[in-house]
Design a protein around this motif. Structure first.
Motif, PDB file in Angstrom:
ATOM      1  N   LEU A   1      29.565  40.801  39.770  1.00  0.00           N
ATOM      2  CA  LEU A   1      30.656  40.505  38.841  1.00  0.00           C
ATOM      3  C   LEU A   1      32.020  40.921  39.390  1.00  0.00           C
ATOM      4  O   LEU A   1      33.035  40.335  39.026  1.00  0.00           O
ATOM      5  CB  LEU A   1      30.379  41.173  37.499  1.00  0.00           C
ATOM      6  CG  LEU A   1      29.196  40.524  36.760  1.00  0.00           C
ATOM      7  CD1 LEU A   1      28.759  41.362  35.578  1.00  0.00           C
ATOM      8  CD2 LEU A   1      29.540  39.117  36.309  1.00  0.00           C
ATOM      9  N   LYS A   2      32.049  41.915  40.262  1.00  0.00           N
ATOM     10  CA  LYS A   2      33.311  42.248  40.930  1.00  0.00           C
ATOM     11  C   LYS A   2      33.789  41.052  41.754  1.00  0.00           C
ATOM     12  O   LYS A   2      34.978  40.706  41.759  1.00  0.00           O
ATOM     13  CB  LYS A   2      33.135  43.470  41.832  1.00  0.00           C
ATOM     14  CG  LYS A   2      34.438  43.914  42.504  1.00  0.00           C
ATOM     15  CD  LYS A   2      34.214  45.121  43.395  1.00  0.00           C
ATOM     16  CE  LYS A   2      35.537  45.604  43.993  1.00  0.00           C
ATOM     17  NZ  LYS A   2      36.258  44.548  44.736  1.00  0.00           N
ATOM     18  N   LYS A   3      32.845  40.411  42.421  1.00  0.00           N
ATOM     19  CA  LYS A   3      33.161  39.233  43.219  1.00  0.00           C
ATOM     20  C   LYS A   3      33.661  38.088  42.329  1.00  0.00           C
ATOM     21  O   LYS A   3      34.631  37.393  42.662  1.00  0.00           O
ATOM     22  CB  LYS A   3      31.926  38.799  44.001  1.00  0.00           C
ATOM     23  CG  LYS A   3      32.164  37.675  44.988  1.00  0.00           C
ATOM     24  CD  LYS A   3      30.891  37.366  45.769  1.00  0.00           C
ATOM     25  CE  LYS A   3      31.117  36.216  46.755  1.00  0.00           C
ATOM     26  NZ  LYS A   3      29.881  35.910  47.525  1.00  0.00           N
ATOM     27  N   VAL A   4      32.999  37.901  41.174  1.00  0.00           N
ATOM     28  CA  VAL A   4      33.387  36.838  40.235  1.00  0.00           C
ATOM     29  C   VAL A   4      34.784  37.080  39.682  1.00  0.00           C
ATOM     30  O   VAL A   4      35.620  36.162  39.630  1.00  0.00           O
ATOM     31  CB  VAL A   4      32.363  36.744  39.078  1.00  0.00           C
ATOM     32  CG1 VAL A   4      32.879  35.818  37.970  1.00  0.00           C
ATOM     33  CG2 VAL A   4      31.016  36.246  39.585  1.00  0.00           C
ATOM     34  N   ILE A   5      35.067  38.319  39.283  1.00  0.00           N
ATOM     35  CA  ILE A   5      36.372  38.660  38.706  1.00  0.00           C
ATOM     36  C   ILE A   5      37.483  38.526  39.747  1.00  0.00           C
ATOM     37  O   ILE A   5      38.572  38.017  39.451  1.00  0.00           O
ATOM     38  CB  ILE A   5      36.355  40.080  38.113  1.00  0.00           C
ATOM     39  CG1 ILE A   5      35.409  40.151  36.912  1.00  0.00           C
ATOM     40  CG2 ILE A   5      37.748  40.520  37.712  1.00  0.00           C
ATOM     41  CD1 ILE A   5      35.776  39.242  35.757  1.00  0.00           C
ATOM     42  N   ASP A   6      37.211  38.981  40.966  1.00  0.00           N
ATOM     43  CA  ASP A   6      38.218  38.857  42.033  1.00  0.00           C
ATOM     44  C   ASP A   6      38.558  37.388  42.299  1.00  0.00           C
ATOM     45  O   ASP A   6      39.723  37.030  42.532  1.00  0.00           O
ATOM     46  CB  ASP A   6      37.705  39.505  43.323  1.00  0.00           C
ATOM     47  CG  ASP A   6      37.692  41.030  43.231  1.00  0.00           C
ATOM     48  OD1 ASP A   6      38.346  41.558  42.315  1.00  0.00           O
ATOM     49  OD2 ASP A   6      37.026  41.672  44.063  1.00  0.00           O
ATOM     50  N   LYS A   7      37.544  36.523  42.259  1.00  0.00           N
ATOM     51  CA  LYS A   7      37.766  35.089  42.458  1.00  0.00           C
ATOM     52  C   LYS A   7      38.610  34.509  41.333  1.00  0.00           C
ATOM     53  O   LYS A   7      39.506  33.679  41.554  1.00  0.00           O
ATOM     54  CB  LYS A   7      36.416  34.357  42.537  1.00  0.00           C
ATOM     55  CG  LYS A   7      36.545  32.868  42.811  1.00  0.00           C
ATOM     56  CD  LYS A   7      35.159  32.208  42.883  1.00  0.00           C
ATOM     57  CE  LYS A   7      35.301  30.707  43.095  1.00  0.00           C
ATOM     58  NZ  LYS A   7      33.965  30.036  43.151  1.00  0.00           N
ATOM     59  N   LYS A   8      38.337  34.953  40.104  1.00  0.00           N
ATOM     60  CA  LYS A   8      39.111  34.495  38.936  1.00  0.00           C
ATOM     61  C   LYS A   8      40.577  34.896  39.062  1.00  0.00           C
ATOM     62  O   LYS A   8      41.474  34.123  38.737  1.00  0.00           O
ATOM     63  CB  LYS A   8      38.501  35.084  37.649  1.00  0.00           C
ATOM     64  CG  LYS A   8      39.189  34.649  36.377  1.00  0.00           C
ATOM     65  CD  LYS A   8      38.950  33.187  36.064  1.00  0.00           C
ATOM     66  CE  LYS A   8      39.433  32.844  34.654  1.00  0.00           C
ATOM     67  NZ  LYS A   8      39.223  31.409  34.321  1.00  0.00           N
ATOM     68  N   ILE A   9      40.818  36.124  39.525  1.00  0.00           N
ATOM     69  CA  ILE A   9      42.196  36.604  39.712  1.00  0.00           C
ATOM     70  C   ILE A   9      42.952  35.728  40.714  1.00  0.00           C
ATOM     71  O   ILE A   9      44.116  35.364  40.513  1.00  0.00           O
ATOM     72  CB  ILE A   9      42.193  38.079  40.166  1.00  0.00           C
ATOM     73  CG1 ILE A   9      41.668  38.982  39.049  1.00  0.00           C
ATOM     74  CG2 ILE A   9      43.593  38.525  40.596  1.00  0.00           C
ATOM     75  CD1 ILE A   9      41.445  40.419  39.457  1.00  0.00           C
ATOM     76  N   LYS A  10      42.278  35.357  41.782  1.00  0.00           N
ATOM     77  CA  LYS A  10      42.901  34.495  42.808  1.00  0.00           C
ATOM     78  C   LYS A  10      43.215  33.110  42.233  1.00  0.00           C
ATOM     79  O   LYS A  10      44.262  32.529  42.530  1.00  0.00           O
ATOM     80  CB  LYS A  10      41.979  34.368  44.013  1.00  0.00           C
ATOM     81  CG  LYS A  10      41.861  35.649  44.829  1.00  0.00           C
ATOM     82  CD  LYS A  10      40.895  35.462  46.009  1.00  0.00           C
ATOM     83  CE  LYS A  10      40.754  36.767  46.801  1.00  0.00           C
ATOM     84  NZ  LYS A  10      39.785  36.612  47.915  1.00  0.00           N
ATOM     85  N   GLU A  11      42.294  32.599  41.379  1.00  0.00           N
ATOM     86  CA  GLU A  11      42.515  31.275  40.762  1.00  0.00           C
ATOM     87  C   GLU A  11      43.712  31.319  39.829  1.00  0.00           C
ATOM     88  O   GLU A  11      44.524  30.377  39.797  1.00  0.00           O
ATOM     89  CB  GLU A  11      41.254  30.855  40.003  1.00  0.00           C
ATOM     90  CG  GLU A  11      40.082  30.491  40.891  1.00  0.00           C
ATOM     91  CD  GLU A  11      38.825  30.173  40.083  1.00  0.00           C
ATOM     92  OE1 GLU A  11      38.880  30.300  38.846  1.00  0.00           O
ATOM     93  OE2 GLU A  11      37.807  29.817  40.696  1.00  0.00           O
ATOM     94  N   ILE A  12      43.836  32.402  39.050  1.00  0.00           N
ATOM     95  CA  ILE A  12      44.968  32.548  38.129  1.00  0.00           C
ATOM     96  C   ILE A  12      46.278  32.617  38.896  1.00  0.00           C
ATOM     97  O   ILE A  12      47.271  31.981  38.545  1.00  0.00           O
ATOM     98  CB  ILE A  12      44.799  33.805  37.242  1.00  0.00           C
ATOM     99  CG1 ILE A  12      43.562  33.650  36.339  1.00  0.00           C
ATOM    100  CG2 ILE A  12      46.050  34.050  36.413  1.00  0.00           C
ATOM    101  CD1 ILE A  12      43.189  34.949  35.608  1.00  0.00           C
ATOM    102  N   ALA A  13      46.261  33.396  39.994  1.00  0.00           N
ATOM    103  CA  ALA A  13      47.466  33.512  40.833  1.00  0.00           C
ATOM    104  C   ALA A  13      47.851  32.193  41.467  1.00  0.00           C
ATOM    105  O   ALA A  13      49.035  31.838  41.548  1.00  0.00           O
ATOM    106  CB  ALA A  13      47.234  34.579  41.913  1.00  0.00           C
ATOM    107  N   ALA A  14      46.838  31.435  41.896  1.00  0.00           N
ATOM    108  CA  ALA A  14      47.098  30.142  42.550  1.00  0.00           C
ATOM    109  C   ALA A  14      47.690  29.132  41.576  1.00  0.00           C
ATOM    110  O   ALA A  14      48.508  28.281  41.945  1.00  0.00           O
ATOM    111  CB  ALA A  14      45.807  29.591  43.150  1.00  0.00           C
ATOM    112  N   ASN A  15      47.263  29.213  40.297  1.00  0.00           N
ATOM    113  CA  ASN A  15      47.746  28.280  39.275  1.00  0.00           C
ATOM    114  C   ASN A  15      49.058  28.744  38.635  1.00  0.00           C
ATOM    115  O   ASN A  15      49.588  28.050  37.754  1.00  0.00           O
ATOM    116  CB  ASN A  15      46.666  28.059  38.201  1.00  0.00           C
ATOM    117  CG  ASN A  15      45.443  27.379  38.780  1.00  0.00           C
ATOM    118  OD1 ASN A  15      45.537  26.568  39.690  1.00  0.00           O
ATOM    119  ND2 ASN A  15      44.259  27.705  38.241  1.00  0.00           N
ATOM    120  N   GLY A  16      49.458  29.937  39.076  1.00  0.00           N
ATOM    121  CA  GLY A  16      50.750  30.463  38.758  1.00  0.00           C
ATOM    122  C   GLY A  16      51.169  30.709  37.393  1.00  0.00           C
ATOM    123  O   GLY A  16      52.295  30.819  37.064  1.00  0.00           O
TER     124      GLY A  16
END
Length: 460
Positions: free
Chosen positions: A445-460
């Protein structure tokens, strides 16, 4: 507002409940209310064991526990529909789409009704051919009318199964305190009725089965009617809102929950059946006593986890990752308190057993110690299972649950037949096959959450 209420709300401990994010406040209110309900439930549960043992005896009580454990197998036959509804309904409510919420509920009731009808029909057809005395490893001299008892119990349970779908509506609206109150309220009424029956004659398994079956059914029925006519009238199920196109949407996640549940049920709920077959029905009782005693740990911690599932769903849907991470850190801290309390329970266990059930039932220190380990790992793993369930990332959990269920029974048989272990082997194998929550979940789940954070940042 009265002065007393003002003083109550300004108390430091009480005021902390009303501080923080709105989602956190709702969760904390549910947790506080649930602690009160669970506290009464624990007391009631201990009293119910004592009263039921006095009403029956160790062997017939063991038979009842084995029959009861079969309920849990059936309760997961909704192919994950209830849990899938819970997540989809929470998302719809978070987005204020109450028309969609009503369609989800109406469609879920329709599908579950079809499933229940088919299951009950199949059971009615096969019931005359089932030898319940052989299944439960007992004799007719011990229990009369066992076939009739199981027919009554299973038929009433199918109805309860259908009505229980409503609790997922309460969870979706983050009213978990009400949802978890049904069991304690039912058990309290059952306790009173069984105590009265014990005063007026010898105990029968038939009377116990009737009381245990129909009291929960009536409470669920009355509650469902009340809430759908009042609080949730705008989303109450109606025929013209049934749209089968939503089945795939609900069950795409629900099937995963179903497979996880099947894996868990094999590992957690087959214990009574295995003990009855391998060691005799009487040995189900000491196992159940220890299970219930140390189950207080997981029961208490689950009070904190119950409202978090839907809260995680809402937070993830709204991209509130900081709230999720903060909540996980706080829950992890509570595991230390649970562990220390568990050690205290282990130290005083023999003393409590003696007061609770007397000297006639022997429970080994080995069984008690393993029950302690089981409940601590279950509580810790529950944090990450709840998060995975809430955000819908359950595929890995499903795979590991299936693998664990496949090897569980062969592992038990190996410990019993070749290593000559006693009933302790049952709980040990349950611990050894519970992989996801306590061991793999935190990293996944750490991996899943980190990926979500990157997606949010990418979508700005």
């Amino acid at each position: 507002m009265s002065n007393w209420v003002r003083k109550f709300k300004t108390c430091k401990l009480v005021s902390s409940i009303y501080e923080g994010h709105e989602r956190s406040v709702i969760a904390k209110k549910n947790i506080v209310a649930s602690f009160g309900i669970k506290g009464l439930s624990i007391i009631n549960g201990f009293l119910l064991v004592t009263v039921t043992l006095n009403y029956l005896d160790q062997t017939r009580y063991g038979i009842w526990l084995t029959i009861s454990s079969l309920f849990v197998w059936i309760s997961f036959m909704d192919v994950g529909l209830g849990k899938g509804l819970r997540n989809k309904l929470t998302e719809a409510i978070s987005n204020k789409d109450f028309i969609l919420a009503r369609k989800y509920i109406s469609t879920s009731y329709a599908i579950l009704g079809i499933i229940i009808g088919l299951m009950w029909g199949v059971y009615i057809l096969v019931h005359p051919f089932l030898d319940w005395y052989a299944i439960l490893n007992t004799e007719e001299e011990i229990v009369d009318n066992l076939s009739s008892i199981t027919l009554i119990v299973f038929s009433s349970f199918f109805i309860q199964f259908f009505l229980q779908l409503f609790t997922n509506v309460l969870y979706a609206f983050q009213r978990s305190a009400i949802a978890i109150s049904y069991g304690p309220v039912s058990n309290f009424i059952v306790l009173i009725i069984i105590y009265i029956l014990s005063r007026f004659g010898s105990g029968t398994l038939l009377n116990l089965a009737l009381v245990q079956s129909f009291v929960p059914l009536l409470i669920l029925l009355i509650s469902s009617i009340y809430f759908f006519r009042n609080d949730y009238k705008s989303i109450s199920p109606q025929l013209n809102y049934i749209e089968f196109k939503y089945i795939k949407e609900i069950l795409s996640l629900g099937i995963n929950f179903f497979l996880i549940s099947i894996g868990r049920i094999i590992r957690y709920q087959s214990a009574n059946i295995l003990i009855s077959q391998l060691f005799g029905p009487a040995q189900v009782t000491p196992y159940s006593i220890a299970f219930k005693y140390f189950g207080v740990l997981n029961m208490v911690f689950s009070v904190m986890l119950t409202p978090m599932w839907s809260a995680f769903t809402e937070a993830y849907a709204l991209n509130d990752i900081s709230w999720i991470k903060s909540s996980i850190r706080k829950l992890n801290k509570w595991i230390f308190y649970v562990s220390f309390f568990g050690l205290f329970l282990l130290i005083i266990s023999n003393y409590i057993y003696k007061i609770w059930v007397g000297d006639s039932i022997r429970i080994t220190i080995g069984l008690s110690s393993l029950m302690l380990v089981y409940n601590i790992t279950l509580s810790y793993g529950g944090i990450y299972s709840s998060l995975a369930n809430g955000i819908g990332k359950v595929k890995l959990q499903m795979i590991l649950s299936i693998i664990g269920s496949i090897i569980y029974i062969p592992m038990v048989l190996f410990f019993v037949k070749y290593l000559h272990w006693g009933i302790e082997s049952i709980i040990l194998c349950t611990i050894l096959t519970n992989w996801y929550g306590p061991f793999i979940g935190p990293f996944h789940l750490k991996k899943v959450i980190d990926k979500k954070i990157k997606e949010i940042a990418a979508n700005g």
